[in-house]
Scaffold this motif. Structure first.
Motif, mmCIF file in Angstrom:
data_model
loop_
_atom_site.group_PDB
_atom_site.id
_atom_site.type_symbol
_atom_site.label_atom_id
_atom_site.label_comp_id
_atom_site.label_asym_id
_atom_site.label_seq_id
_atom_site.Cartn_x
_atom_site.Cartn_y
_atom_site.Cartn_z
ATOM 1 N N VAL A 278 -6.733 4.142 5.154
ATOM 2 C CA VAL A 278 -6.668 2.807 6.541
ATOM 3 C C VAL A 278 -5.770 2.213 6.029
ATOM 4 N N LYS A 279 -4.173 1.917 7.426
ATOM 5 C CA LYS A 279 -2.893 1.551 7.142
ATOM 6 C C LYS A 279 -3.053 -0.044 7.876
ATOM 7 N N GLY A 280 -2.477 -0.668 6.995
ATOM 8 C CA GLY A 280 -2.561 -2.177 7.071
ATOM 9 C C GLY A 280 -3.136 -3.362 6.310
ATOM 10 N N ILE A 281 -3.485 -3.251 5.304
ATOM 11 C CA ILE A 281 -4.335 -3.399 3.959
ATOM 12 C C ILE A 281 -3.394 -4.647 3.158
ATOM 13 N N LEU A 282 -4.110 -5.723 3.001
ATOM 14 C CA LEU A 282 -2.679 -6.860 2.600
ATOM 15 C C LEU A 282 -4.054 -7.910 1.927
ATOM 16 N N ILE A 299 -3.558 2.305 2.379
ATOM 17 C CA ILE A 299 -2.059 2.008 2.671
ATOM 18 C C ILE A 299 -2.139 1.027 2.499
ATOM 19 N N VAL A 300 -1.692 0.136 1.641
ATOM 20 C CA VAL A 300 -0.552 -1.289 1.510
ATOM 21 C C VAL A 300 0.558 -1.567 2.479
ATOM 22 N N SER A 301 0.389 -2.524 3.630
ATOM 23 C CA SER A 301 1.286 -1.804 4.651
ATOM 24 C C SER A 301 1.650 -3.330 5.386
ATOM 25 N N ARG A 310 5.727 -13.175 8.794
ATOM 26 C CA ARG A 310 5.341 -14.300 7.641
ATOM 27 C C ARG A 310 4.250 -13.800 6.929
ATOM 28 N N ALA A 311 3.986 -12.353 7.515
ATOM 29 C CA ALA A 311 2.645 -11.713 6.925
ATOM 30 C C ALA A 311 2.898 -11.186 5.065
ATOM 31 N N PRO A 312 1.705 -11.459 4.302
ATOM 32 C CA PRO A 312 2.432 -11.279 3.312
ATOM 33 C C PRO A 312 3.373 -9.603 2.878
ATOM 34 N N VAL A 313 3.281 -9.763 1.473
ATOM 35 C CA VAL A 313 4.842 -8.406 1.078
ATOM 36 C C VAL A 313 4.010 -7.717 0.747
ATOM 37 N N SER A 314 4.361 -6.143 0.906
ATOM 38 C CA SER A 314 3.258 -5.091 0.444
ATOM 39 C C SER A 314 3.295 -5.349 -0.678
ATOM 40 N N LEU A 315 4.767 -5.386 -1.707
ATOM 41 C CA LEU A 315 3.842 -5.378 -3.073
ATOM 42 C C LEU A 315 4.021 -6.194 -3.822
ATOM 43 N N GLU A 330 -7.497 5.857 -4.522
ATOM 44 C CA GLU A 330 -5.900 5.509 -3.919
ATOM 45 C C GLU A 330 -4.885 5.105 -3.126
ATOM 46 N N ILE A 331 -4.356 4.351 -3.424
ATOM 47 C CA ILE A 331 -3.451 3.376 -2.527
ATOM 48 C C ILE A 331 -2.084 4.027 -2.207
ATOM 49 N N ILE A 332 -1.244 3.940 -1.297
ATOM 50 C CA ILE A 332 -0.112 4.423 -0.958
ATOM 51 C C ILE A 332 0.270 2.826 -0.353
ATOM 52 N N LEU A 333 1.890 2.477 -0.596
ATOM 53 C CA LEU A 333 2.291 1.652 -0.824
ATOM 54 C C LEU A 333 3.117 1.709 1.087
ATOM 55 N N ASP A 334 3.463 1.200 1.611
ATOM 56 C CA ASP A 334 4.078 1.358 2.688
ATOM 57 C C ASP A 334 5.424 -0.415 2.741
#
Length: 408
Positions: A278-282, A299-301, A310-315, A330-334
């Motif tokens: 799932v892409k777009g998790i913050l 996918i943290v994106s 003004r959305a949270p920064v993925s990192l 498993e977590i992917i950073l985008d």
């Protein structure tokens, strides 16, 4: 100071003149020392609406700037006397291998950036042994990308990105086609109930195909290669859909539904047999909801700052997501990766893998498939050197003990 005439034997090793080459693309790409250099080349060679579509973000573009600041604020800790003559950059992700700890993110309208589009990206990814993600909004079809990537390297990894959208039957058709064409992982993007307000696109009148106006004709006068390629190749369409061409907000808002819920994600899980990310998790809350709905990974994106400004920064969101998900997920950073050091910072912060979007497209705009290959080459070398300097021999060696964050 005494002077003398140098001898011929002393001069000979210094006289290594390179012969001029007729391959100007290769020469341009070879001079690029990093992705930022490729961005500069891309800006010179690509019409403004196409370049700004890649380079821009939503509203005031605060999120994309804060994302860059967050990466720049990370300090990687050098470790002395940790010999790492050879570095293994390979890793496992989504049930398969990747020769590098990054893959190519799904991007829409890709042949608008360069005529080679997904063909160039998929072929370069396959040759490098990394996953290529095809967007629902791609300008090459599911089947076409499978042919290109499969023809370069047997067993190349293909991922498909799907939006949660209104028409379930059309979604199911896409999933069945992806499965039949060997796409092993599905990326479901959940942060686009409506199109973000990307003001650069509004100001540029960004549509596909581009309109021939006095402004675009003047723009073409010093970017002739892009226009020659555009006019002499097949028309731009959203190839996996219905071969339509519309402006971005109209297309997205006609496809997507702001009333979609977690039940729609559960339905996708029920009909897709492969790995599902799932892409777009913050946030921790959305982490739990996605996992409870059946996601295999996350996918943290923040969509590269292109949706909610003004959305949270993925990192910065990554540690919260990791804490909620646990070590086994498993977590992917985008979002925001522009260097090999950025990749290492993400992996040390808790990601298992990363995706590159803008960086990939800068390379594509700078030089087609060869430009994408140059991006991959530059990032791989930067990762290797960074890992050697911090004393990490494998991707598994990377962790929070190798970094700290300072105030930007």
């Amino acid at each position: 100071m005494k002077r003398r005439f140098p001898s011929v034997s002393e001069l000979r090793p210094l006289m290594q003149f390179e012969l001029p080459t007729l391959d100007r693309r290769a020469a341009r790409l070879a001079r690029a020392a990093d992705v930022w250099d490729l961005r500069a080349i891309a800006k010179r060679r690509t019409p403004r609406p196409a370049f700004d579509y890649v380079d821009g973000a939503a509203q005031r573009e605060l999120t994309v700037r804060r994302t860059r600041e967050a990466f720049d604020a990370v300090e990687l800790l050098p470790r002395i006397l940790h010999g790492t003559e050879k570095v293994d950059l390979s890793t496992m992700i989504a049930g398969g291998s990747s020769s590098l700890p990054f893959g190519i993110a799904p991007t829409g309208f890709t042949r608008f950036m360069h005529a080679e589009g997904e063909d160039g990206g998929a072929a370069a990814a396959a040759a490098a042994g990394i996953p290529f993600s095809l967007s629902t909004m791609g300008t090459r079809s599911i089947e076409q990308v499978a042919v290109v990537s499969g023809g370069v390297a047997d067993g190349a990894r293909r991922w498909f990105q799907l939006y949660l959208w209104k028409d379930r039957q059309k979604s199911l058709d896409l999933l069945e086609r992806a499965a039949a064409s060997g796409y092993d992982t599905l990326l479901v993007t959940v942060d686009t109930p409506v199109a973000g307000q990307r003001l650069r696109d509004v100001r540029n009148g960004m549509v596909i195909p581009p309109k021939l106006t006095l402004k675009t004709v003047l723009d073409a006068s010093y970017r002739p290669e892009w226009w020659f390629n555009f006019l002499t190749t097949d028309p731009l369409t959203f190839a996996s859909l219905t071969n339509t061409s519309q402006d971005l907000p109209t297309l997205i808002n006609s496809m997507f539904d702001p009333t979609l819920s977690i039940a729609d994600l559960e339905w996708i899980r029920s009909v897709w047999g492969g790995k599902l990310f799932v892409k777009g998790i913050l946030t921790a809350e959305d982490t739990r909801r996605a996992l409870d709905a059946g996601a295999d990974g996350l996918i943290v994106s923040n969509h590269g700052g292109r949706q909610l400004d003004r959305a949270p920064v993925s990192l910065q969101a990554l540690p919260e997501v990791r804490a909620e998900a646990g070590d086994e997920v498993e977590i992917i950073l985008d979002s925001g990766i522009m260097s090999g050091a950025d990749v290492v910072a993400a992996l040390c912060s808790g990601a298992d893998f990363t995706l590159i979007g803008r960086a990939y497209l800068y390379g594509l705009m700078a030089g087609g498939r060869e430009g994408v290959a140059r991006v991959i080459e530059l990032l791989a070398k930067e990762i290797e050197v960074t890992m050697q300097l911090i004393g990490a021999a494998t991707v598994a060696d990377l962790g929070p003990h190798l970094l700290r964050s300072r105030q930007a």
